[in-house]
Write an enzyme that holds these catalytic residues in place. Structure first.
Site, PDB file in Angstrom:
ATOM      1  N   ARG A 170       0.199  -1.302  -0.249  1.00  0.00           N
ATOM      2  CA  ARG A 170       0.035   0.076   0.207  1.00  0.00           C
ATOM      3  C   ARG A 170       0.876   1.514   0.186  1.00  0.00           C
ATOM      4  O   ARG A 170       2.064   1.514   0.559  1.00  0.00           O
ATOM      5  CB  ARG A 170      -0.623  -0.052   1.134  1.00  0.00           C
ATOM      6  CG  ARG A 170      -1.637   1.106   1.132  1.00  0.00           C
ATOM      7  CD  ARG A 170      -3.128   1.144   0.973  1.00  0.00           C
ATOM      8  NE  ARG A 170      -4.075   1.550   1.127  1.00  0.00           N
ATOM      9  CZ  ARG A 170      -5.435   2.209   0.510  1.00  0.00           C
ATOM     10  NH1 ARG A 170      -4.977   1.995  -1.260  1.00  0.00           N
ATOM     11  NH2 ARG A 170      -5.938   2.889   0.827  1.00  0.00           N
ATOM     12  N   THR A 228     -11.128   0.417  -8.719  1.00  0.00           N
ATOM     13  CA  THR A 228      -9.272  -0.787  -7.978  1.00  0.00           C
ATOM     14  C   THR A 228      -9.318  -0.944  -9.024  1.00  0.00           C
ATOM     15  O   THR A 228      -9.836  -1.493 -10.566  1.00  0.00           O
ATOM     16  CB  THR A 228      -9.370  -0.767  -6.754  1.00  0.00           C
ATOM     17  OG1 THR A 228      -9.610   0.641  -6.010  1.00  0.00           O
ATOM     18  CG2 THR A 228      -8.827  -1.784  -6.025  1.00  0.00           C
ATOM     19  N   GLU A 258      -4.213   8.838  -3.345  1.00  0.00           N
ATOM     20  CA  GLU A 258      -4.398   7.907  -2.454  1.00  0.00           C
ATOM     21  C   GLU A 258      -4.493   8.468  -0.920  1.00  0.00           C
ATOM     22  O   GLU A 258      -5.496   7.853  -0.616  1.00  0.00           O
ATOM     23  CB  GLU A 258      -3.283   6.610  -2.566  1.00  0.00           C
ATOM     24  CG  GLU A 258      -3.991   5.259  -1.942  1.00  0.00           C
ATOM     25  CD  GLU A 258      -5.023   4.403  -2.823  1.00  0.00           C
ATOM     26  OE1 GLU A 258      -6.300   4.338  -2.299  1.00  0.00           O
ATOM     27  OE2 GLU A 258      -4.488   4.406  -4.284  1.00  0.00           O
ATOM     28  N   ASP A 312      -7.979   8.686   1.210  1.00  0.00           N
ATOM     29  CA  ASP A 312      -8.466   6.598   1.550  1.00  0.00           C
ATOM     30  C   ASP A 312      -8.263   7.959   3.387  1.00  0.00           C
ATOM     31  O   ASP A 312      -8.426   6.931   3.901  1.00  0.00           O
ATOM     32  CB  ASP A 312      -8.145   6.261   1.190  1.00  0.00           C
ATOM     33  CG  ASP A 312      -8.446   5.654  -0.158  1.00  0.00           C
ATOM     34  OD1 ASP A 312      -9.811   5.450  -0.225  1.00  0.00           O
ATOM     35  OD2 ASP A 312      -8.363   3.453  -1.251  1.00  0.00           O
ATOM     36  N   SER A 323     -10.525  -0.839   1.511  1.00  0.00           N
ATOM     37  CA  SER A 323     -10.952  -2.008   1.306  1.00  0.00           C
ATOM     38  C   SER A 323     -10.747  -3.203   0.954  1.00  0.00           C
ATOM     39  O   SER A 323     -11.737  -4.381   0.754  1.00  0.00           O
ATOM     40  CB  SER A 323     -12.809  -1.465   1.513  1.00  0.00           C
ATOM     41  OG  SER A 323     -13.093  -0.743   2.636  1.00  0.00           O
ATOM     42  N   GLY A 360     -13.991  -1.408  -6.267  1.00  0.00           N
ATOM     43  CA  GLY A 360     -15.870  -1.750  -5.679  1.00  0.00           C
ATOM     44  C   GLY A 360     -15.349  -1.068  -4.622  1.00  0.00           C
ATOM     45  O   GLY A 360     -16.190   0.014  -4.223  1.00  0.00           O
TER      46      GLY A 360
HETATM   47  N1  GLY Z   1      -8.898   2.615  -3.171  1.00  0.00           N
HETATM   48  C1  GLY Z   1      -9.927   2.069  -2.849  1.00  0.00           C
HETATM   49  C2  GLY Z   1      -9.716   1.157  -1.572  1.00  0.00           C
HETATM   50  O1  GLY Z   1      -7.892   0.761  -1.164  1.00  0.00           O
HETATM   51  O2  GLY Z   1     -10.026   0.589  -1.147  1.00  0.00           O
END
Ligand code: GLY
Length: 567
Positions: free
Chosen positions: A101, A375, A414, A417, A447, A467
């Site tokens: 990530r 995503t 990102e 988020d 998610s 999603g």
């Molecule tokens: N950017 C969508 C996720 O990380 O869930």
């Protein structure tokens, strides 16, 4: 005495032999070969890359790395080297998870998206040079290949380099997504110039990206995080008020974490731990549905009663998600408690089977509905029975819409988020949480839920989807369609999907494209007090099921995915 000693030695040898042969049997059991390898990919080129690598003797990891780099070329709206993601693996019967990530740059701070009145500044976390987190994809692919790859790294990157050099044919869906983002790109983003060739049916070549991929092929992850590439990223950032520095890039590390594993109906669910909320959410959903099996008995799948029960379960999961989830390296996430059976029994028992239970009485649903849907996911198995489930993202389509000049690298957005404004309702009318507040080097809550289901260490299902907050509710519905509702994998994936996330209150998300929702269905739920939110579709599932050693790969009808088998 001599005989006694000889008998003891013989006995010991026999016991050792027995233990050894048991281990061999166990090892062989873990390594049941399949009739074929398989890939379910969000586009044709990603599937082709995996197929080529599997045919050359590569394993599931080689194929997954090849697909990840190929999609960075041919699925540029979400496939990436400028974003990040999660990968769940089953290698030689053992589960693994790697977290690549993005992290917040060292210069990031809690209130960086707020003005002097502490209001969120529009689009700063989405389409500005402050939107990208430090990318993790190349480090993730490098680490996983170093540990498990069978073919040389350079060979695995070859399909992506060829797609970038020789070009690929643009599908209408991609051209349309480019048009959607076009007006949003920040100044000096190089986005429009770089992608102006994304026109339906046209061949699109990317020589700059081919050069960077070749550098990565030669130098490994250093080809991205150090030297010329890092300098180009950092200087374009500095020139435009961005935060990512050469030091941020040099310091980035992908992390091996313990995957989240739960027993469910005699199978093992192997899924994503924090900083994903998806694995915890998926296990909570599956467990509560099991606890409520009597309620589900004899009711039609996706009937109003069925959807009501799902909604009752889902809103409880989202309440927990918002309260407790964040980066486990920065906050303590009570994972064990959240998936504890006694706790979920108590939660499931609060479900009202006939009416909407009072949303206000459920722990405040601080669910942040900002997460982007855009995503992407792919699933792979090889003939040795290894499996890879990979979800990665730029967040929105084309991320921040910033392309680094001379590289073809698109940077993610990102940072959106994170909760931009913890504790206070945001522009979407929902509230973020301290657990997911911005801090330097922290990972934003996700998610993404790449998941593998096994029985006796053998893979049964590899599954994942894009999603945003719909990711784990989509996966949940497909898994229960297969194992509870006895659907084939295609039926399970193509069936309509519904979603409820506590807030907005009593709202059920339905898919516009399905066109299968009858007036009566809606009326029954509206009479109960629900209202509807129409979305285009929920997810783009890429899944592989193994039945009698034969893989069956399915790509969702909702996207432009392709599945392929290879011997
Ligand atoms: N950017 C969508 C996720 O990380 O869930």
């Amino acid at each position: 005495m001599f005989y006694l000693r000889r008998t003891i030695v013989k006995c010991c040898s026999f016991i050792l032999l027995l233990i050894f042969s048991q281990n061999v049997i166990a090892l062989q059991k873990n390594n049941t070969t399949l009739d074929a390898g398989a890939i379910a990919s969000p586009d044709y080129y990603g599937a082709l890359a995996a197929q080529q690598i599997l045919q050359k003797g590569g394993n599931a990891v080689d194929a997954a790395v090849a697909t990840a780099f190929a999609l960075a070329v041919t699925y540029p709206e979400a496939g990436n080297i400028g974003g990040g993601g999660f990968m769940t693996l089953l290698m030689d019967g053992k589960p693994y998870f790697i977290d690549y990530r993005e992290v917040a740059p060292a210069l990031a701070s809690r209130d960086m998206y707020l003005d002097t009145n502490k209001e969120v500044i529009d689009n700063l976390s989405l389409y500005s040079y402050k939107a990208p987190g430090v990318p993790g994809t190349v480090a993730g692919m490098w680490s996983v290949h170093q540990r498990f790859g069978r073919l040389p790294w350079q060979q695995v990157l070859q399909p992506a380099i060829e797609f970038a050099n020789d070009g690929f044919y643009v599908e209408s869906q991609l051209a349309q997504r480019y048009q959607e983002v076009l007006g949003k790109a920040p100044n000096n983003s190089y986005f429009e110039k770089y992608f102006s060739g994304l026109q339906t049916g046209k061949l699109f070549k990317q020589p700059e990206l081919a050069n960077i991929l070749t550098l990565i092929a030669k130098q490994g992850m250093d080809g991205f995080y150090k030297g010329e590439t890092a300098k180009l990223i950092a200087s374009q950032m500095a020139e435009n008020g961005g935060l990512i520095t050469e030091a941020d890039l040099a310091n980035y590390q992908a992390k091996w974490r313990k995957p989240l594993i739960a027993n469910w109906q005699g199978m093992q669910i192997i899924t994503a731990p924090p900083p994903s909320s998806g694995g915890v959410g998926l296990i909570q959903l599956l467990t509560m549905k099991n606890i409520l099996a009597d309620e589900f008995k004899n009711i039609e799948v996706n009937s109003p009663k069925y959807i009501h029960l799902l909604a009752e379960i889902e809103k409880r999961v989202f309440a927990d998600r918002a309260n407790y989830m964040g980066d486990p390296d920065f906050i303590s996430v009570p994972v064990t408690k959240l998936i504890d059976h006694a706790y979920l029994l108590e939660r499931a028992n609060q479900v009202n089977p006939t009416a909407i239970s009072n949303t206000d009485e459920i722990q405040p649903g601080l669910s942040d509905n900002k997460e982007k849907l855009q995503t992407t996911h792919f699933s792979v198995v090889d003939k040795w029975g290894n499996a890879v489930s990979n979800t990665y993202t730029l967040n929105g389509w084309f991320g921040s819409a910033i392309v680094i000049k001379g590289t073809g690298i698109i940077l993610n957005n990102e940072m959106d988020d994170f909760s931009s404004k913890p504790g206070i309702a945001n522009q979407f009318g929902v509230v973020g949480n301290d657990a997911n507040a911005i801090e330097a080097n922290k990972r934003p809550l996700s998610s993404m839920t790449p998941t593998i289901i096994t029985k006796d260490n053998q893979v049964l299902l590899v599954i994942g989807t894009p999603g945003g907050s719909r990711i784990f509710t989509s996966i949940f519905q497909v898994i229960t369609n297969v194992f509870d509702n006895q659907m084939s994998l295609s039926e399970a994936v193509f069936a309509p999907r519904y979603h409820h996330q506590l807030l907005p209150k009593d709202q059920i998300f339905i898919e516009r494209f399905q066109n299968r929702v009858s007036k009566q269905f809606k009326q029954t739920l509206e009479d109960m007090g629900y209202n509807f939110y129409q979305q285009d579709f929920s997810g783009d599932i890429q899944a592989i099921q193994i039945l009698d050693n034969q893989p069956n790969a399915v790509s969702d009808i909702r996207g432009r995915g392709r599945s392929m088998l290879t011997n």
